[in-house]
Design an enzyme around this catalytic site. Structure first.
Site, PDB file in Angstrom:
ATOM      1  CG  ASP A  38      -2.136   0.900   1.055  1.00 24.40           C
ATOM      2  OD1 ASP A  38      -1.968   2.047   0.567  1.00 24.40           O
ATOM      3  OD2 ASP A  38      -3.242   0.478   1.416  1.00 24.40           O
ATOM      4  CB  CYS A  61       4.268  -0.966  -2.711  1.00 23.24           C
ATOM      5  SG  CYS A  61       4.542  -1.540  -4.389  1.00 23.24           S
ATOM      6  CG  ASN A  89      -8.781  -3.844  -1.770  1.00 21.17           C
ATOM      7  OD1 ASN A  89     -10.000  -3.807  -1.855  1.00 21.17           O
ATOM      8  ND2 ASN A  89      -8.097  -2.962  -1.048  1.00 21.17           N
ATOM      9  CB  SER A 141     -16.302  -0.814  -9.447  1.00 22.58           C
ATOM     10  OG  SER A 141     -17.209   0.249  -9.205  1.00 22.58           O
ATOM     11  CE1 TYR A 154     -12.292   2.726  -9.039  1.00 27.39           C
ATOM     12  CE2 TYR A 154     -14.640   2.790  -9.525  1.00 27.39           C
ATOM     13  CZ  TYR A 154     -13.583   2.311  -8.763  1.00 27.39           C
ATOM     14  OH  TYR A 154     -13.822   1.433  -7.737  1.00 27.39           O
TER      15      TYR A 154
END
Length: 247
Positions: A38, A61, A89, A141, A154
């Protein structure tokens, strides 16, 4: 279901908070050692995992940087020797009107939301194939089915993640590696509450069959199934966990 995770090693990106934190704690509670990548500080989550008696490897990261991803994977393999479960994720999702979206910004969406998942799979699937077991879950999503203004990059990259899921499932079906996507609805997290207007949560809730705002814990059951031994004949699928939203 708990026994199907005992002794496994799970790599989870974007787990300093939100969905990733919930996934990490749930998998740790069922016997997994956890590796987290993360850009944010995930030491607090690591402490919570270790309090459950599991080992952790945490590395800050930037998932848009291939070199940093490779160093992270090297650390995972040095610490644990393998990866059994990969949960892609982490997501980049600033709301950006199309008129203001630059190619450089669009490429950052691609790098974090798609290319990082590709590279992690590239680096971790050889060991999974050798052992004949692996679970990969791509967090998708519900916006891919119900795009809204400001979410073009996105939505585009989340749809690409679904394509990557299906293609990887075809590549590895004979190796015992199952690859699926888990598609949340609008979920209340610290980040989503900070970046999205309250009225959006209200309007999405009213369109759901389940009339409350989704919370990270609502996704845990599906995630645990998709990463378990009990998910033995499900691959290449996108599992909607969105409260039955109907637009």
């Amino acid at each position: 279901m708990s026994g199907s995770h005992t002794g496994r090693v799970a790599v989870i990106t974007g787990a300093a908070g939100g969905l990733g934190r919930e996934f990490s704690l749930a998998l740790a509670a069922r016997g997994c050692d956890i590796a987290i990548a993360d850009i944010a500080d995930a030491t607090a989550v690591a402490a919570d995992i270790e309090a459950l008696g599991r080992r952790t490897f945490v590395q800050r990261c930037d998932l848009s940087d291939a070199a940093q991803i490779k160093l992270f994977v090297e650390g995972v393999l040095e610490s644990f020797g393998r990866c059994d479960i990969l949960v892609n994720n982490a997501a980049y999702m600033p709301v950006t009107p199309f008129a203001e979206l630059t190619l450089e910004q669009f490429r950052r969406f691609e790098a974090i939301n798609v290319e990082a998942s590709f590279l992690l799979a590239k680096l971790l699937t050889p060991g999974m194939s050798e052992r004949g077991y692996g679970r990969i879950v791509q967090i998708a999503s519900s916006t891919t089915g119900t795009p809204m203004p400001g979410f073009l990059a996105y939505v585009t990259t989340k749809m690409a993640g679904i394509g990557l899921t299906r293609a990887l499932a075809a590549e590895f079906g004979g190796d015992g590696i199952l690859v699926n996507a888990l598609s949340p609805g609008l979920t209340r997290t610290v980040e989503s509450e900070k970046n999205l207007p309250t009225e959006l949560f209200d309007s999405v809730r009213d369109l759901q069959l389940i009339k409350r705002t989704e919370e990270p814990a609502d996704l845990v059951g599906a995630l645990l199934f998709l990463t378990s031994e009990h998910c033995g004949f499900v691959t290449g699928q996108t599992i909607n966990c969105d409260g039955g939203v109907r637009f």
